[in-house]
Design a protein around this motif. Structure first.
Motif, mmCIF file in Angstrom:
data_model
loop_
_atom_site.group_PDB
_atom_site.id
_atom_site.type_symbol
_atom_site.label_atom_id
_atom_site.label_comp_id
_atom_site.label_asym_id
_atom_site.label_seq_id
_atom_site.Cartn_x
_atom_site.Cartn_y
_atom_site.Cartn_z
ATOM 1 N N LEU A 1 2.073 -4.837 -15.239
ATOM 2 C CA LEU A 1 1.485 -5.039 -13.921
ATOM 3 C C LEU A 1 0.151 -5.258 -13.682
ATOM 4 O O LEU A 1 -0.194 -5.850 -12.664
ATOM 5 N N GLU A 2 -0.441 -5.169 -14.838
ATOM 6 C CA GLU A 2 -2.058 -5.519 -14.669
ATOM 7 C C GLU A 2 -2.251 -7.182 -14.047
ATOM 8 O O GLU A 2 -3.508 -7.230 -13.274
ATOM 9 N N PRO A 3 -1.677 -8.167 -14.336
ATOM 10 C CA PRO A 3 -2.039 -9.395 -13.776
ATOM 11 C C PRO A 3 -1.891 -9.627 -12.502
ATOM 12 O O PRO A 3 -2.240 -10.653 -11.876
ATOM 13 N N PHE A 4 -1.160 -8.825 -11.861
ATOM 14 C CA PHE A 4 -0.725 -9.014 -10.413
ATOM 15 C C PHE A 4 -1.382 -8.605 -9.243
ATOM 16 O O PHE A 4 -2.186 -7.430 -9.228
ATOM 17 N N THR A 5 -1.654 -9.475 -8.232
ATOM 18 C CA THR A 5 -2.577 -9.039 -7.084
ATOM 19 C C THR A 5 -1.649 -8.504 -6.164
ATOM 20 O O THR A 5 -2.225 -7.475 -5.375
ATOM 21 N N VAL A 6 -0.328 -8.709 -5.816
ATOM 22 C CA VAL A 6 0.543 -8.117 -5.002
ATOM 23 C C VAL A 6 1.764 -7.409 -5.658
ATOM 24 O O VAL A 6 2.213 -8.100 -6.507
ATOM 25 N N ILE A 7 2.096 -6.202 -5.585
ATOM 26 C CA ILE A 7 3.145 -5.670 -6.381
ATOM 27 C C ILE A 7 4.169 -5.000 -5.136
ATOM 28 O O ILE A 7 3.687 -4.549 -4.277
ATOM 29 N N HIS B 1 11.037 -8.292 5.010
ATOM 30 C CA HIS B 1 9.707 -7.432 5.401
ATOM 31 C C HIS B 1 8.899 -7.592 4.218
ATOM 32 O O HIS B 1 7.766 -7.768 4.831
ATOM 33 N N GLN B 2 8.954 -7.421 3.186
ATOM 34 C CA GLN B 2 8.066 -7.509 2.251
ATOM 35 C C GLN B 2 7.197 -8.990 2.144
ATOM 36 O O GLN B 2 6.096 -8.914 2.009
ATOM 37 N N VAL B 3 8.313 -10.026 2.199
ATOM 38 C CA VAL B 3 7.837 -11.313 2.100
ATOM 39 C C VAL B 3 7.011 -11.752 3.787
ATOM 40 O O VAL B 3 5.823 -12.119 3.350
ATOM 41 N N GLU B 4 7.559 -11.035 4.717
ATOM 42 C CA GLU B 4 6.781 -11.009 6.088
ATOM 43 C C GLU B 4 5.368 -10.481 5.942
ATOM 44 O O GLU B 4 4.339 -10.915 6.278
ATOM 45 N N ASN B 5 5.282 -9.357 5.087
ATOM 46 C CA ASN B 5 3.906 -8.499 5.055
ATOM 47 C C ASN B 5 3.026 -9.425 4.037
ATOM 48 O O ASN B 5 2.091 -9.190 4.369
ATOM 49 N N ILE B 6 3.692 -10.135 2.995
ATOM 50 C CA ILE B 6 2.532 -10.848 2.265
ATOM 51 C C ILE B 6 1.944 -11.896 2.965
ATOM 52 O O ILE B 6 0.728 -12.086 3.041
ATOM 53 N N ARG B 7 3.029 -12.493 3.947
ATOM 54 C CA ARG B 7 2.218 -13.463 5.035
ATOM 55 C C ARG B 7 0.940 -12.830 5.939
ATOM 56 O O ARG B 7 0.068 -13.628 6.225
ATOM 57 N N ARG B 8 1.484 -11.904 6.353
ATOM 58 C CA ARG B 8 0.652 -10.901 7.274
ATOM 59 C C ARG B 8 -0.666 -10.811 6.704
ATOM 60 O O ARG B 8 -1.836 -10.924 7.245
ATOM 61 N N TRP B 9 -0.526 -10.284 5.555
ATOM 62 C CA TRP B 9 -1.866 -9.721 4.803
ATOM 63 C C TRP B 9 -2.690 -10.930 4.365
ATOM 64 O O TRP B 9 -3.945 -10.719 4.665
ATOM 65 N N GLU B 10 -2.227 -12.221 4.295
ATOM 66 C CA GLU B 10 -3.040 -13.313 3.673
ATOM 67 C C GLU B 10 -3.588 -13.735 5.163
ATOM 68 O O GLU B 10 -4.810 -14.288 5.112
ATOM 69 N N LYS B 11 -2.965 -13.846 6.196
ATOM 70 C CA LYS B 11 -3.439 -14.080 7.426
ATOM 71 C C LYS B 11 -4.630 -13.119 8.048
ATOM 72 O O LYS B 11 -5.236 -13.371 8.974
ATOM 73 N N MET C 1 -7.066 -23.989 -6.362
ATOM 74 C CA MET C 1 -6.941 -22.552 -6.253
ATOM 75 C C MET C 1 -5.666 -22.065 -6.941
ATOM 76 O O MET C 1 -4.556 -22.620 -6.610
ATOM 77 N N ALA C 2 -5.837 -21.124 -7.645
ATOM 78 C CA ALA C 2 -4.662 -20.300 -8.489
ATOM 79 C C ALA C 2 -3.685 -19.617 -7.586
ATOM 80 O O ALA C 2 -4.158 -19.134 -6.555
ATOM 81 N N PRO C 3 -2.426 -19.851 -7.857
ATOM 82 C CA PRO C 3 -1.345 -19.286 -7.097
ATOM 83 C C PRO C 3 -1.791 -17.780 -6.864
ATOM 84 O O PRO C 3 -2.318 -17.197 -7.994
ATOM 85 N N LEU C 4 -1.162 -17.088 -6.039
ATOM 86 C CA LEU C 4 -1.154 -15.483 -5.727
ATOM 87 C C LEU C 4 -0.227 -15.047 -6.588
ATOM 88 O O LEU C 4 1.057 -15.584 -6.311
ATOM 89 N N LYS C 5 -0.300 -14.086 -7.369
ATOM 90 C CA LYS C 5 0.354 -13.652 -8.300
ATOM 91 C C LYS C 5 1.077 -12.406 -7.780
ATOM 92 O O LYS C 5 0.499 -11.412 -7.454
ATOM 93 N N ILE C 6 2.518 -12.388 -7.794
ATOM 94 C CA ILE C 6 3.161 -11.261 -7.137
ATOM 95 C C ILE C 6 4.263 -10.900 -7.916
ATOM 96 O O ILE C 6 5.038 -11.716 -8.822
ATOM 97 N N ALA C 7 4.313 -9.596 -8.040
ATOM 98 C CA ALA C 7 5.399 -8.979 -8.879
ATOM 99 C C ALA C 7 6.612 -8.226 -7.936
ATOM 100 O O ALA C 7 5.972 -7.341 -7.071
#
Length: 358
Positions: A57-63, A339-349, A1-7
């Motif tokens: 910006l187009e390649p990213f799933t999370v900005i 908080h942004q890092v925490e929100n990424i983890r929350r969103w994935e869960k 599975m490809a890594p989640l792309k974050i900007a």
């Protein structure tokens, strides 16, 4: 599975990197951008730059955005098909088209700074505003330049004691700055906003721990007309929220009646003031000084008049500029990125986001 792309956008100081490194590198591909492209929706932005921003910006799933540095209007959002999560710092962001994001089903999360004592007015924007007032009144920057170039006393300071502090807007920030100027320097405070009443000004004084009236019977925070404020204040400081109604609310009509010895300070938002009118007033030397932390277009272009005019020379007013630093403290930025890092983890869960905008 490809890594989640974050900007991570507009991280000028690189403070986000240690926080985002806590994300597992095999699962997350994080790219940090330390520069800001021209806003997609700015009238001066050419199509080529708009396309460059989309390509970035187009390649990213999370900005992950930093405040309003990169706006996200509907037209830009429509060109980002991979975007699934947008995170911002702070608890509001007027540069995001929330309706367009909601229509796309893109959740938006904010970030809270718990490092400052807002209740006592000790937040960073208040401190920065007071610093600008003092630097302008005491002639700090020109005097520093004079001494370093071999000069000595070339000008004079402006005393604040007993003078009039005018706050355009008496919300949290306006009231906190006014409180400091009143207590620390004995300045009389006058205030105006479109809906401000004397009753509301009295309540604001109480909430700041101040008496409604001073020993002389004068109101501690005196509600006045807009014209009276600009005409009588020795320091005019802007503390309004930018909206369609407040955009350009301060123009030459207001600035032209200011005292020649007065100081104009803006730590809120550049577009609250008609920039061309302010530049004209300052080029004519009609007031002592302007101290600005915010501008119509940020970062300032290299050919901006604010950068290129020889302020303080040939009859022009002094101009003190800072690069939108009112909120830029390491503790604040660290808290937001955490908080942004925490929100990424929350969103994935599938958990609720911190400070969700919807």
């Amino acid at each position: 599975m490809a890594p989640l792309k974050i900007a991570v956008l507009d991280d000028y100081q690189g403070l986000s990197e240690p926080h985002f490194r806590t994300l597992e590198p095999t699962r997350y591909d994080v790219t940090t951008f330390k520069d800001t492209l021209l806003p997609y929706n700015h009238p001066d932005t050419p199509q080529s730059v708009k396309d460059e921003l989309v390509k970035r910006l187009e390649p990213f799933t999370v900005i992950c955005t930093m405040r309003e540095r990169t706006p996200f209007p509907r037209e830009l959002i429509a060109r980002l098909p991979n975007l699934e999560l947008l995170l911002t710092t702070g608890t509001r962001n007027a540069a995001l088209d929330l309706e367009a994001l909601r229509e796309r089903g893109i959740p938006v999360g904010g970030a809270v700074d718990n490092t400052t004592t807002r209740a006592t007015g000790a937040d960073s924007t208040t401190q920065h505003c007071v610093a600008l007032v003092l630097a302008a009144a005491r002639n700090i920057v020109p005097d520093d330049a004079s001494v370093k170039s071999g000069g000595w006393q070339t000008s004079y300071a402006a005393g604040l004691s007993g003078k009039v502090f005018g706050t355009v807007g008496l919300g949290r920030l306006g009231a906190h700055v006014a409180r400091i100027m009143n207590i620390a320097f004995g300045m009389k405070v006058v205030a105006w906003s479109s809906n401000l009443t004397q009753e509301a000004a009295d309540e604001k004084a109480k909430s700041c721990g101040l008496p409604v009236e001073g020993p002389d019977g004068e109101k501690t925070f005196k509600a006045v007309s807009k014209e009276e404020l600009f005409k009588n204040a020795d320091v005019v400081s802007i503390h309004l929220v930018l909206s369609d109604r407040s955009r350009g609310i301060i123009s030459s009509k207001d600035l032209e009646v200011m005292k020649p010895s007065s100081i104009f300070v803006n730590t809120s938002r550049g577009p609250l003031v008609v920039e061309e009118d302010l530049v004209s007033i300052l080029e004519k030397g009609l007031i002592r000084c302007a101290a600005l932390d915010v501008f119509n277009l940020e970062p300032l272009p290299q050919d901006s008049k604010w950068r290129t005019i020889e302020w303080g020379q040939h009859g022009r007013s002094q101009v003190l500029l800072t690069p939108h630093m009112g909120y830029v403290e390491k503790g604040t930025l660290d808290a937001w990125y955490q908080h942004q890092v925490e929100n990424i983890r929350r969103w994935e869960k599938g958990d609720d986001l911190l400070c969700s905008f919807f």
